[in-house]
Scaffold this motif. Structure first.
Motif, PDB file in Angstrom:
ATOM      1  N   ALA A   2     -22.642  -0.055  10.640  1.00 38.48           N
ATOM      2  CA  ALA A   2     -23.418  -1.052   9.894  1.00 38.48           C
ATOM      3  C   ALA A   2     -24.879  -1.092  10.323  1.00 38.48           C
ATOM      4  CB  ALA A   2     -22.781  -2.442  10.028  1.00 38.48           C
ATOM      5  N   ASP A  17     -28.891   0.058   8.758  1.00 39.72           N
ATOM      6  CA  ASP A  17     -29.611   0.473   7.553  1.00 39.72           C
ATOM      7  C   ASP A  17     -30.205   1.870   7.716  1.00 39.72           C
ATOM      8  OD1 ASP A  17     -28.997  -1.932   6.358  1.00 39.72           O
ATOM      9  OD2 ASP A  17     -30.900  -2.877   6.895  1.00 39.72           O
ATOM     10  N   GLU A  58     -28.390  -4.250  11.963  1.00 40.23           N
ATOM     11  CA  GLU A  58     -28.866  -3.644  10.723  1.00 40.23           C
ATOM     12  C   GLU A  58     -30.313  -3.194  10.772  1.00 40.23           C
ATOM     13  OE1 GLU A  58     -27.311  -6.498  10.982  1.00 40.23           O
ATOM     14  OE2 GLU A  58     -25.553  -6.550   9.667  1.00 40.23           O
TER      15      GLU A  58
END
Length: 679
Positions: free
Chosen positions: A338, A340, A319
């Motif tokens: 997955a 950010d 992430e």
């Protein structure tokens, strides 16, 4: 009886053909078969073996089924045993006395005497695969070295696994792994549950693992660095999973140090990961940077080549990752999941990448659109799947001739997606189009005939603001999708109507006048509203699929509107229909008269599934049900008013529908089979 076969060399015991879950036993007289070389009891349920098994001194091969729970302590006397094929159970003590062993699929380190890792030391002939468990019970490098793994040249696949349960405080995993150095002939290495912070020196040994082709490192939560692997000449596959503490992947991974300089005056090429084809990074939550492979600044007579053969890359569950390398000259498949930030994705898909054939993007919150050059540069891209990208607003403004090889386009649950490329029609090779869960998408660009002729599967679900659904249905009903075999629609029909009031009549007319031979085999329609438009559209599609449709699924929304009990009349004309699924038809109380009375429909239906029709009380008449001559499977679920209980001779249950279904071989209600005369 066994005394009559004392000279037997091979014995294979199989079950007698009668299915049974009863456990069986071997008689203690088995020890009399002293000439036995091969014993195979994998065909019967044997949990325990008699101690007399240890008297089979000439036994070379033993095979048991998964039911076996324990080997007797006398196993240590089978000194001629070469191949041991048993499920993963606790091994008897002193397995090291079986010096002829070649096949030992696993070894579980124990605390008892004779169960330590040193038992492997004398097994010099082991070959093939060896899985080692409970290595947390090995307490020093010296104890680990007693296994002599470095001398077992015929072991080509090795697993080293530590248990991760109840392990707190200091451990000696680093020194133990140092002592478990394998032979250079090893090809596949798996390490799991290792709790050291660093990997041993033998990873970076220039010749220590030269034959290694695959390595997997998983659940090593304390590791702070990945091992040195870039120098391995035959390594084709790397999987790094669950390295919770790794923050940086850099020069150590590549095997680059300050000693890279060459004495040659000519420019020299250095390659890292020369054979690597597949690389997966999964579950590394603290990883923030994956650095480019770079030579030290003092080196000026070499050029560096990294990942020259890498074809598959997966970055999953990292992430915090912000930077990754940008040069993957042969990359074909990319799965990026997955994250950010969108930066790793845009870096991998840099302007130089032109080899992609498959791309999956899943849950990248920072992604608002694809790089402008992605599709135009990768002309061989066949599959593009984008899912759960919460801030994606569009793909690219226009394709402009890109995507000529794209066959599969999937877009799932991107709530802010507003538009598709205006020239979507240029995807003339597109076979599957699936757009699901994109509530802000208002239109699907009208396709060009080239795309229409290639499309085989179309799914449009959860598009609550789509305005031109009648156009999509019109394409099909007008025979503009001749290859379409699967059509799945799940949209609120009232929202699909444009201001063109003639659309509905044109669609209905098109379906009745086209007279074309449809290819549609599977149709699923989930109407979230009950209205005349919805019913008319369904009728139009069914009318255009009379001779082809094989599977039909219709779902309503259990609303109280009278139309929610509507069952399209056109169903009776579907001559090829074999499976019919009806869900959530909230207002239907009984089936229409035509159900079962039409010869073409009646002679094709084989399966009928009725679910969550809460007001349904009656099936078609008994005569109509008997006309469904091929119906062999009926399933009913969550229909509380439908009584399918069997009528007993002593009772008089006029409300029961059982007489109508008593001739059907398989009938289920809420998952429970109902007895019928046909069983």
């Amino acid at each position: 009886m066994l005394s009559d076969f004392k000279c037997l060399h091979a014995l294979i015991i199989v079950r007698d053909g009668v299915e049974s879950n009863d456990d069986q036993e071997l008689p203690s007289s088995f020890g009399e078969l002293i000439h036995l070389r091969c014993l195979d009891i994998s065909g019967i349920r044997i949990k325990c073996l008699p101690d007399s098994i240890g008297e089979l001194y000439h036994l070379q091969t033993f095979r048991a089924s998964y039911v076996l729970e324990k080997m007797p302590n006398t196993t240590k006397h089978l000194t001629s045993l070469r191949h041991l094929h048993i499920p993963q159970i606790e091994l008897p003590p002193e397995i090291g006395r079986l010096i002829s062993l070649r096949t030992l699929p696993y070894f579980v380190v124990g605390d008892e005497k004779g169960c330590g890792i040193g038992e492997l030391g004398s097994l010099k002939n082991l070959r093939g695969e060896l899985d080692n468990y409970n290595l947390e019970k090995v307490h020093s490098k010296e104890e680990a070295e007693s296994a002599n793994l470095s001398q077992k040249q015929d072991i080509v696949q090795l697993m080293l696994r530590w248990s991760t349960e109840n392990r707190e405080g200091e451990n000696c995993d680093e020194s133990v792994l140092e002592g478990l150095q394998p032979h250079p002939n090893l090809r596949i290495l798996r390490i799991g549950g290792f709790s050291g912070k660093r990997f041993p020196s033998w990873f970076s040994n220039l010749s220590g693992l030269n034959n290694l082709t695959m390595i997997m490192i998983a659940r090593c939560k304390e590791c702070e660095q990945v091992p040195t692997l870039g120098h391995l000449p035959n390594l084709k596959s790397i999987l790094l999973r669950g390295l919770d503490n790794v923050q940086t992947i850099g020069s150590l991974f590549y095997g680059i140090d300050d000693n890279c300089s060459s004495t040659s005056s000519n420019r020299v090429s250095k390659t890292v990961f020369p054979a690597l084809v597949r690389l997966e990074l999964q579950g590394m939550p603290k990883l923030t940077e994956w650095l480019e492979a770079e030579l030290p600044s003092a080196v000026d007579n070499q050029e560096l080549v990294a990942f020259p053969r890498l074809e598959y890359l997966e970055v999953h569950g990292c992430e915090q990752l912000m930077s990754v390398p940008s040069h993957f000259p042969c990359l074909k498949e990319l799965n990026i999941i997955a994250l950010d930030s969108e930066l790793p994705f845009t870096s991998i898909c840099g302007i130089k990448l032109n080899s992609l054939t498959e791309l999956q993007i899943y849950s990248i919150d920072g992604l608002t659109c694809l790089p402008d050059w992605l599709l135009s540069n990768n002309q061989n891209l066949r599959k593009l799947a984008i899912s759960y990208c919460n801030n994606l607003t569009h793909l690219v403004p226009r394709l402009e001739g890109a995507g000529v090889s794209l066959r599969d386009l999937f877009i799932y649950n991107c709530p802010k997606l507003r538009e598709l490329p205006d020239d979507l029609h240029s995807l003339n090779a597109l076979e599957k189009l699936n757009i699901t869960g994109c509530p802000n998408l208002e239109t699907i660009p009208y396709p060009h005939e080239m795309m229409e002729s290639s499309l085989e599967s179309l799914t449009l679900k959860g598009l609550t603001n789509l305005r031109n659904m009648e156009m999509v249905i019109g394409w099909y009903c007008s025979n503009k999708m001749p290859r379409l075999s699967t059509l799945i629609l799940d949209v609120p029909m009232m929202n699909m109507i444009t201001t063109n009031s003639s659309s509905l009549s044109e669609i209905t007319a098109g379906s009745s006048s086209s007279g074309h031979d449809s290819s549609l085999r599977y149709l699923s329609i989930d109407s979230t509203r009950c209205d005349e438009y919805s019913n008319s559209f369904v009728d139009a599609i069914l009318k255009a699929s009379t001779k082809s449709l094989n599977i039909l699924s219709l779902a309503g929304n259990n609303c109280d509107d009278q139309s929610s009990g509507y069952l399209p009349d056109q169903i009776q004309h579907l001559t090829a229909l074999s499976k019919l699924f009806l869900h959530d038809l909230g207002n239907i109380q009984e089936f229409p008269e035509w159900f079962g009375n039409n010869n073409s429909f009646s002679s094709s239906l084989q399966l009928l599934h009725i679910n969550n029709c809460k007001k349904l009380r009656h099936l078609p008449s008994k005569e109509a049900m008997l006309h469904l001559t091929k119906l062999s499977y009926l399933a009913v679920g969550r229909c509380p008013l439908l009584n399918l209980k069997k009528i007993r001779e002593i009772s008089d249950d006029d409300d029961s529908e059982w007489p109508k279904i008593s001739h059907i071989p398989e009938v289920y209600e809420d998952g429970n089979q109902i007895p019928t005369h046909a069983q």
